[in-house]
Scaffold this active site. Structure first.
Site, PDB file in Angstrom:
ATOM      1  N   ASN A 151       9.851  14.711 -72.439  1.00 43.09           N
ATOM      2  CA  ASN A 151      10.293  15.004 -71.109  1.00 43.09           C
ATOM      3  C   ASN A 151       8.872  15.032 -70.149  1.00 43.09           C
ATOM      4  O   ASN A 151       8.986  14.519 -69.076  1.00 43.09           O
ATOM      5  CB  ASN A 151      10.972  16.188 -71.120  1.00 43.09           C
ATOM      6  CG  ASN A 151      10.352  17.354 -71.613  1.00 43.09           C
ATOM      7  OD1 ASN A 151       9.676  17.381 -72.543  1.00 43.09           O
ATOM      8  ND2 ASN A 151      10.630  18.493 -71.151  1.00 43.09           N
ATOM      9  N   GLU A 248       7.281  25.066 -80.050  1.00 39.24           N
ATOM     10  CA  GLU A 248       7.668  25.215 -78.559  1.00 39.24           C
ATOM     11  C   GLU A 248       9.050  24.354 -78.787  1.00 39.24           C
ATOM     12  O   GLU A 248       9.180  23.310 -78.561  1.00 39.24           O
ATOM     13  CB  GLU A 248       6.740  24.329 -77.427  1.00 39.24           C
ATOM     14  CG  GLU A 248       5.458  25.024 -77.582  1.00 39.24           C
ATOM     15  CD  GLU A 248       5.620  26.636 -76.838  1.00 39.24           C
ATOM     16  OE1 GLU A 248       6.561  26.879 -76.064  1.00 39.24           O
ATOM     17  OE2 GLU A 248       4.578  27.353 -77.018  1.00 39.24           O
ATOM     18  N   CYS A 282      12.952  22.488 -70.567  1.00 42.12           N
ATOM     19  CA  CYS A 282      13.115  23.498 -71.763  1.00 42.12           C
ATOM     20  C   CYS A 282      13.321  24.583 -71.405  1.00 42.12           C
ATOM     21  O   CYS A 282      14.458  25.345 -71.784  1.00 42.12           O
ATOM     22  CB  CYS A 282      12.121  23.438 -72.883  1.00 42.12           C
ATOM     23  SG  CYS A 282      10.325  23.782 -72.092  1.00 42.12           S
ATOM     24  N   GLU A 461       1.585  28.540 -76.040  1.00 39.48           N
ATOM     25  CA  GLU A 461       0.727  27.579 -75.490  1.00 39.48           C
ATOM     26  C   GLU A 461       0.111  28.447 -74.086  1.00 39.48           C
ATOM     27  O   GLU A 461       0.651  29.092 -73.462  1.00 39.48           O
ATOM     28  CB  GLU A 461       1.332  26.395 -75.199  1.00 39.48           C
ATOM     29  CG  GLU A 461       1.767  25.587 -76.417  1.00 39.48           C
ATOM     30  CD  GLU A 461       2.037  24.152 -76.386  1.00 39.48           C
ATOM     31  OE1 GLU A 461       2.740  23.800 -75.290  1.00 39.48           O
ATOM     32  OE2 GLU A 461       1.607  23.534 -76.979  1.00 39.48           O
TER      33      GLU A 461
HETATM   34  P1  NDP Z   1      12.956  16.215 -80.794  1.00 43.02           P
HETATM   35  O1  NDP Z   1      12.963  17.775 -81.798  1.00 43.02           O
HETATM   36  O2  NDP Z   1      14.169  15.265 -81.154  1.00 43.02           O
HETATM   37  O3  NDP Z   1      11.713  15.309 -81.043  1.00 43.02           O
HETATM   38  C1  NDP Z   1      10.521  16.133 -81.120  1.00 43.02           C
HETATM   39  C2  NDP Z   1       9.443  15.235 -81.634  1.00 43.02           C
HETATM   40  O4  NDP Z   1       9.547  15.326 -82.909  1.00 43.02           O
HETATM   41  C3  NDP Z   1       9.502  13.746 -81.286  1.00 43.02           C
HETATM   42  O5  NDP Z   1       8.076  13.250 -81.352  1.00 43.02           O
HETATM   43  C4  NDP Z   1      10.180  13.495 -82.427  1.00 43.02           C
HETATM   44  O6  NDP Z   1       9.988  11.992 -83.070  1.00 43.02           O
HETATM   45  C5  NDP Z   1       9.687  14.275 -83.535  1.00 43.02           C
HETATM   46  N1  NDP Z   1      10.270  14.389 -84.773  1.00 43.02           N
HETATM   47  C6  NDP Z   1      11.469  13.996 -85.003  1.00 43.02           C
HETATM   48  N2  NDP Z   1      12.215  14.489 -86.245  1.00 43.02           N
HETATM   49  C7  NDP Z   1      10.996  15.026 -87.124  1.00 43.02           C
HETATM   50  C8  NDP Z   1      10.779  15.732 -88.068  1.00 43.02           C
HETATM   51  N3  NDP Z   1      11.460  15.747 -89.063  1.00 43.02           N
HETATM   52  N4  NDP Z   1       9.421  16.020 -88.552  1.00 43.02           N
HETATM   53  C9  NDP Z   1       8.526  15.859 -87.440  1.00 43.02           C
HETATM   54  N5  NDP Z   1       8.781  15.366 -86.412  1.00 43.02           N
HETATM   55  C10 NDP Z   1       9.912  14.944 -85.904  1.00 43.02           C
HETATM   56  O7  NDP Z   1      13.138  16.727 -79.440  1.00 43.02           O
HETATM   57  P2  NDP Z   1      13.122  15.782 -78.108  1.00 43.02           P
HETATM   58  O8  NDP Z   1      12.068  14.691 -78.084  1.00 43.02           O
HETATM   59  O9  NDP Z   1      14.630  15.213 -78.258  1.00 43.02           O
HETATM   60  O10 NDP Z   1      12.743  16.725 -76.949  1.00 43.02           O
HETATM   61  C11 NDP Z   1      14.009  17.586 -76.441  1.00 43.02           C
HETATM   62  C12 NDP Z   1      13.589  19.110 -76.736  1.00 43.02           C
HETATM   63  O11 NDP Z   1      12.387  19.557 -76.749  1.00 43.02           O
HETATM   64  C13 NDP Z   1      14.643  20.156 -76.273  1.00 43.02           C
HETATM   65  O12 NDP Z   1      15.360  20.845 -77.192  1.00 43.02           O
HETATM   66  C14 NDP Z   1      13.652  20.804 -75.357  1.00 43.02           C
HETATM   67  O13 NDP Z   1      14.261  22.112 -75.153  1.00 43.02           O
HETATM   68  C15 NDP Z   1      12.454  21.098 -76.379  1.00 43.02           C
HETATM   69  N6  NDP Z   1      11.252  21.135 -75.451  1.00 43.02           N
HETATM   70  C16 NDP Z   1      10.819  22.171 -75.576  1.00 43.02           C
HETATM   71  C17 NDP Z   1       9.698  22.704 -74.549  1.00 43.02           C
HETATM   72  C18 NDP Z   1       8.861  24.152 -74.844  1.00 43.02           C
HETATM   73  O14 NDP Z   1       7.838  24.163 -74.286  1.00 43.02           O
HETATM   74  N7  NDP Z   1       9.486  25.089 -75.292  1.00 43.02           N
HETATM   75  C19 NDP Z   1       9.268  21.920 -73.764  1.00 43.02           C
HETATM   76  C20 NDP Z   1       9.710  20.599 -73.724  1.00 43.02           C
HETATM   77  C21 NDP Z   1      10.836  20.078 -74.564  1.00 43.02           C
HETATM   78  P3  NDP Z   1      10.732  10.777 -82.112  1.00 43.02           P
HETATM   79  O15 NDP Z   1      11.306  11.359 -80.789  1.00 43.02           O
HETATM   80  O16 NDP Z   1       9.922   9.701 -81.823  1.00 43.02           O
HETATM   81  O17 NDP Z   1      12.049  10.323 -83.021  1.00 43.02           O
END
Ligand code: NDP
Length: 487
Positions: A151, A248, A282, A461
């Site tokens: 995002n 996060e 988020c 963070e």
């Molecule tokens: P995901 O959990 O799907 O993915 C996050 C990252 O983790 C991506 O780079 C993904 O790779 C990678 N990933 C996926 N599976 C694994 C694994 N088993 N081991 C290690 N890495 C892995 O989240 P989204 O990208 O869909 O983002 C949306 C989510 O993020 C929402 O829940 C949102 O609330 C949260 N978020 C939280 C924030 C905060 O600061 N608290 C800020 C922004 C978002 P790939 O996508 O390339 O498959």
């Protein structure tokens, strides 16, 4: 024109993988493939570790003020290239230019600048113990990994690299496979600013590459931004080598609007906290609890402003303030939540459908959606949707609404609108959330620590304390007297 192919960024330059495997990245507003990226295969992964080891050796022995000077050059380059970088974010994420132009790059640069400034100020302590004494040193952890969500791709890369690098660590960063270009551009900027080769490496790919980072015994810490479910997998995997973690994660945050609140301000907060970045934030306040006395006024204004002021369309158009969701799959997921809301008995105040704006007919848009007549047990009120879907609920008792607001396994953020200063603090102190706002919503300056309570996260963070999360304390006892030995 041929579609560009980007390689992984290792040891200060692009490095070709051996498998030849690539993935395609689409513009969410057009459904067109805009570029390809090479997957980090075993060869790249090994090179990333070797490079980070060398980078760490060079970077960690520089004085903090030298590191600071170099990072500040990177900050200047980020700001100079604001428009170019903002455009990349718009094409990768589908968010409006209006936002990216003034938020994404700047909030990323702010955090690097903040930690660059703090790095030379980090000190240890010294204490006498009798005639002997000890002192402590704040030492970097070594090689850290960053894994980002889609995002705010560039901002997330900056928020992780800022404190990690300022403290003297090397970082291997994996952006989301949906939005990989921002991190590459940041890597180029770091190199140009004088960050030694190997200090910031970018590896590309999906979950498998993330999993490798969480498992590698050469990596000391993982800072992860993503979903709660993925976060649990990351923590479990990191436990194998007892890595430090920062998590996060997601939220389902409440906003409480009391009957003495400035209602227009509260509506602004609710709209920002649900429709900014088309709802993909988020901390969004997706559960809005409105006092019964002001409920009608609140929803009347909310409906009018949502229907009259939101302009969906080509995100590059500066007049557009509402963009496309990240992918077709995510659009379908958000629509399935909307259908669940309807089937479970909530009433649509506005929205509730996919959109196909004339200027971006193939984009993955969902209309800004507001549900009323919601109850706490509905799926749309309980689960994070990560799209432009707001649930409005009512209350008339302060204690009761606090209890309802806290009745969730998540605890990322919360907000209160009231003109009663005592109530504002009394209520916010009882809300179980790490990031709270009073008569405001969403602002997250570099100075303010952010992170979740409960299952929304571990660690923080931004803010001063984050530097501690990227250092370890070494205690050194100095003997000034003879050792008394029984042997
Ligand atoms: P995901 O959990 O799907 O993915 C996050 C990252 O983790 C991506 O780079 C993904 O790779 C990678 N990933 C996926 N599976 C694994 C694994 N088993 N081991 C290690 N890495 C892995 O989240 P989204 O990208 O869909 O983002 C949306 C989510 O993020 C929402 O829940 C949102 O609330 C949260 N978020 C939280 C924030 C905060 O600061 N608290 C800020 C922004 C978002 P790939 O996508 O390339 O498959």
């Amino acid at each position: 024109m041929t579609t560009p192919v980007y390689q992984n960024y290792i040891n200060g330059h692009f490095l070709k993988n051996q498998s030849g495997e690539t993935f395609a990245v689409k513009n969410p507003a057009t459904d067109d493939v805009i570029y390809y990226v090479e997957v980090a295969d075993a060869f790249i992964q090994n090179a990333a570790i070797q490079s980070a080891k060398q980078g760490f050796a060079a970077w960690s022995t520089m004085s903090p003020i030298e590191r600071s000077r170099i990072l500040l050059k990177a900050v200047a380059l980020l700001r100079e290239r604001n428009d170019l970088l903002a455009k990349i974010e718009v094409l990768d994420t589908g968010k409006p230019w209006q936002e990216a132009e003034c938020v994404d790059v700047q909030t990323g640069a702010d955090v690097i600048e903040y930690f660059a400034g703090l790095a030379p100020a980090q000190v240890g302590q010294q204490q006498m113990v009798g005639e002997d004494f000890y002192y402590t040193r704040k030492e970097p952890l070594g090689i850290c990994a960053g894994i980002g969500a889609w995002n705010y791709p560039l901002q997330i890369a900056c928020w992780k690299s800022g404190p990690a690098l300022a403290a003297g660590n090397a970082l291997i960063f994996k952006p989301s496979e949906e939005t990989p270009l921002g991190a590459i551009k940041l890597a180029e900027i770091f190199t140009e600013a004088g960050v030694p080769a190997g200090v910031f490496n970018v590896v590309q790919g999906a979950a498998e590459v993330g999993q490798w980072l969480t498992q590698s015994a050469d990596i000391e810490k993982v800072s992860f931004t993503g979903e709660v479910g993925t976060g649990k997998k990351v923590v479990a995997s990191a436990a194998g080598s007892l890595k430090d973690v920062t998590m996060e994660l997601g939220g389902k945050s409440p906003l409480l609007v009391f009957d003495d609140a400035d209602i227009s301000q509260a509506v602004s907060a609710a709209m920002l906290g649900n429709f900014y970045t088309q709802g993909e934030i988020c901390t969004n306040c997706t559960r809005i609890y409105v006092h019964k006395n002001v409920y009608q006024q609140f929803i009347d204004e909310l409906k009018t402003r949502t229907e009259e002021n939101i302009i969906a369309g080509d995100p590059l158009d500066p007049n557009v303030n509402f963009g496309a969701l990240i992918s077709k799959k995510h659009q379908q997921l958000v629509m399935s939540y909307i259908e669940k809301g309807i089937s479970e008995g909530a009433t649509l105040l506005t929205g509730g459908k996919a959109l196909s704006p004339a200027s971006a007919p193939n984009g993955y848009f969902v209309a800004p959606t507001v549900f009323i007549d919601c109850t706490d047990d509905m799926t749309i009120v309980k689960e994070e949707i990560f799209g432009p879907v707001m649930s409005v609920l009512t209350f008339d008792d302060e204690d009761d609404v606090i209890h309802r607001a806290n009745d969730t396994h998540l605890g990322l953020a919360a907000g209160v609108f009231t003109k009663d200063i005592k109530r504002a603090h009394r209520v916010i102190h009882q809300l179980q959330a790490g990031i709270c706002w009073i008569n405001s919503y969403g602002n997250s300056p570099a100075e303010m620590p952010v992170g979740g309570y409960k299952q929304s996260g571990i660690g923080r963070e931004n803010g001063i304390e984050t530097l501690d999360h990227y250092t370890q304390t070494k205690s050194i006892y100095v003997g000034m007297t003879n050792i008394e030995s029984p042997f």
